[in-house]
Design a protein around this motif. Structure first.
Motif: not given
Lengths: 298, 368
Positions: A51, A74-75, A85, A101, A103, B3, B203, B205-212, B365-366
């Motif tokens: 981040l 991130r994966n 959060s 979903t 992920f 997704r 949230t 923050e969590v979305l960024l640290v996800s494969p989305l 992206i960060r």
């Protein structure tokens, strides 16, 4: 190595948050970052979860570089930020389903991983996340961070603001997750939780002071700590601080922890000194050092 | 795809569970169109006027009858001398006073000229203007009638025809205007708020640290609002059509296409706003101050662009709403086809591409 940090530095507008930090976390290890608020724990988490970009140094998570291969990280990691959060207006079940979903998985697929935790919050699965108690919120957040079976789990102060019973349960859950082969990096300001980690790094003002297992850290501590009690605690601290051979004095729960400058210490001398200062019900005994004692001494 | 559907479902939960959002989405368009349609109007009806007739003959009586029989005026008072004019205005009883000169009928017969003075209360300039126009029209009508018998007189007659809105109904300008405002508000403000809310609550923050991927997050955020904005546009047009008799002359597909285009422009602006603001409050202030005010003031919705000072006219060109109002008025009232409005359409497309390009460039992206 699951996590590798080399000489990482980060500053915000010229204010140094972390400075030249290095540590390594082995695969399947439960590693704790222990330090007070503002020590730089969250910054380290954010750099490792891709981040934030560090100003200097390199780091890798699960074999991927945090800058170049951020997408792969991130994966494969689970992240639970210090601030709650999740979506407060979604129910427990909806939150979990949503994270499953995005992920690319389902709740059923990895249910065995979260089962122990989820059954505790299942009675409330139709309740909105915002209406849960602090401990429940953290359990749900942990479930959401685990639902995609991450290789590395990042938990930033997961037990802050949680009651002691829930804290204990939470750590038992972490131990069980560790047995399933997940590497866990956890931060906490509570020193008593440090003893539950495999290894810990003590951090203050952006620098690591010590890295070792909690047992070794305590074992290597060579000073003798005395528990001192008296009726007037506040006056006791003031008077102990004026004692000529005092090395350190700080409140520790019910009593005062006192360390003397000299290796040969006569407790009767101190007792007499305190009696002179008109203290009553004085008790002096040798105490077992804790992580907090070590931390206070650093 | 799964997704994406999961993300959109979550967005709909947010929208339907927040009463405030629901109110802005569906309560406001209806309330606004009703308010503009019924309360705010440039037309005059039953305006009270006073008469000062110094002649009191058959001709003046004819004119007075003509005026009072129209639905626009009601003769409230008859006064006897000029000194009373000021006082009837001050009492606020009448909006205009009609003064007929002495020997009115005699003047018509001898010098073929007689004078009527129209005095209006111009504290409300628009109303005063409209009143004097209406009175003039009635008097013109009267002169034409008496000239019919008099073949010897030569004169030019103007025949005025008002195209596209013959009755000068103000609702015809308000429906496109309100539609523009609502689409702008729903699309730009709501998306910018919904993206910044994720930043504020952590949230993101969590979305960024996800494969989305970032574009998945943005499209997922924007999609529900495209859908809801289309519904809104339809509600406004239906209300305009059925309640206020707003004509829809043009092609419905073209209308739908242009509406979706404008919605996209507004959404891309919303995304742009969300990339530069970190809290819901900033996003809201930016949308309100940066979008709503210019839309209302500079788009030509209320104040005609052509009568603004030159600098403001130039600035009005960068307001997307201005172009959409031109387009939608042309389609609704004139039945325009794409061959007429292609230029405005291209401008909107260009603006959309520009906003999206900046947003993509500015999207983080960060954190930070």
């Amino acid at each position: 190595m699951s996590i590798k940090v080399q000489n990482i530095s980060k500053s915000y507008n010229k204010i140094k948050a972390v400075e030249a930090i290095s540590f390594e976390v082995k695969e399947g290890e439960l590693f704790g970052l222990i330090g007070p608020d503002g020590a730089g724990k969250t910054t380290i988490f954010r750099i490792l979860t891709t981040l934030l970009l560090a100003n200097e140094g390199t780091a890798s998570v699960a074999g991927f570089d945090v800058v170049k291969e951020y997408k792969a990280i991130r994966n494969s990691v689970g992240y639970m930020p210090g601030k709650f959060s999740l979506y407060q207006d979604l129910t427990v079940e909806e939150n979990l389903k949503f994270f499953a979903t995005i992920f690319g998985t389902t709740i059923e697929e990895n249910f065995d991983l979260i089962k122990d935790i989820y059954i505790q919050i299942e009675p409330f699965k139709a309740r909105r996340a915002g209406a849960l108690s602090g401990g429940m919120k953290q359990k749900l957040a942990l479930c959401c961070a685990l639902i995609h079976k991450p290789k590395v789990l990042f938990l930033d102060e997961p037990t802050t603001g949680v009651d002691p019973v829930s804290r204990k349960e939470f750590w038992q859950m972490l131990k069980r997750l560790q047995q399933k082969g997940i590497t866990i990096l956890v931060s906490t300001p509570y020193m008593d939780e440090a003893a539950l980690c495999d290894r810990i790094a003590l951090i203050q003002k952006g620098s690591i002071l010590k890295i070792d297992s909690p047992e070794n850290i305590i074992k290597k501590y060579d000073k003798i700590i005395y528990d001192i009690k008296a009726k007037n605690k506040h006056q006791l601290i003031l008077d102990l601080k004026n004692y000529p051979s005092q090395y350190s004095v700080f409140a520790f729960g019910e009593c005062i922890h006192y360390i003397d400058k000299n290796s040969v210490f006569n407790s009767t001398d101190l007792q007499n000194y305190l009696l002179e200062k008109k203290h009553m019900e004085i008790e002096i005994s040798v105490s077992n050092p804790t992580i907090e004692d070590v931390f206070m001494d650093l | 795809m799964k997704r994406f559907i999961g993300f959109v479902t979550k967005e709909f939960y947010h929208i339907f569970r927040d009463k405030r959002t629901m109110f802005i989405l569906f309560g406001m368009p209806i309330a606004q169109i009703m308010l503009f349609g019924f309360a705010i109007t440039n037309e005059i009806n039953n305006v009270n006027i006073a008469i000062l007739d110094k002649s009191k003959d058959a001709e003046t009586q004819k004119i007075i009858n003509k005026i009072s029989s129209s639905k626009y005026f009601k003769i409230n008072e008859e006064i006897t001398n000029e000194n009373q004019i000021e006082s009837v205005f001050k009492r606020g009883k009448v909006k205009a006073v009609l003064v007929f000169e002495k020997d009115f009928i005699k003047n018509i017969q001898t010098i073929k000229q007689a004078k009527v003075q129209v005095i209006t209360d111009a504290t409300d300039p628009n109303v005063a203007n409209t009143i004097s126009n209406y009175v003039n029209a009635i008097l013109l009508n009267y002169t034409q009638e008496i000239n019919k018998n008099n073949k010897s007189s030569h004169q030019i007659q103007t025949q005025t025809q008002l195209y596209y809105n013959p009755e000068l109904k103000s609702i015809f300008t308000f429906v496109p205007g309100v539609m523009t405002i609502i689409l702008m508000l729903v699309s730009a403000m709501m998306t910018s708020i919904s993206i910044t809310r994720e930043k504020e609550l952590g949230t993101m923050e969590v979305l960024l640290v996800s494969p989305l991927k970032p574009f998945q997050v943005i499209i997922g955020k924007v999609f529900p609002y495209i859908f809801l904005s289309i519904i809104n546009a339809a509600i406004i047009l239906l209300l305009g059509f059925f309640v206020f008799g707003m004509p829809i002359e043009g092609n419905l597909f073209l209308l739908a296409f242009e509406s979706v285009l404008f919605i996209t422009t507004a959404l891309s602006l919303g995304i742009l706003i969300s990339t530069v603001s970190n809290s819901q409050q900033t996003a809201m202030m930016l949308s309100l101050m940066g979008l709503m005010l210019p839309v209302i003031i500079l788009s030509g919705f209320i104040f005609p662009v052509s009568s603004m000072p030159l600098p403001l006219q130039i600035i009005s060109n960068i307001i997307p709403a201005k172009w959409f109002i031109i387009i939608i008025k042309a389609i609704l009232l004139k039945g325009a086809t794409i061959s007429v409005i292609w230029k405005e359409t291209l401008i909107l497309i260009g603006m959309t591409v520009f906003f999206i390009a900046i947003s993509v460039k500015k999207y983080k992206i960060r954190l930070e």
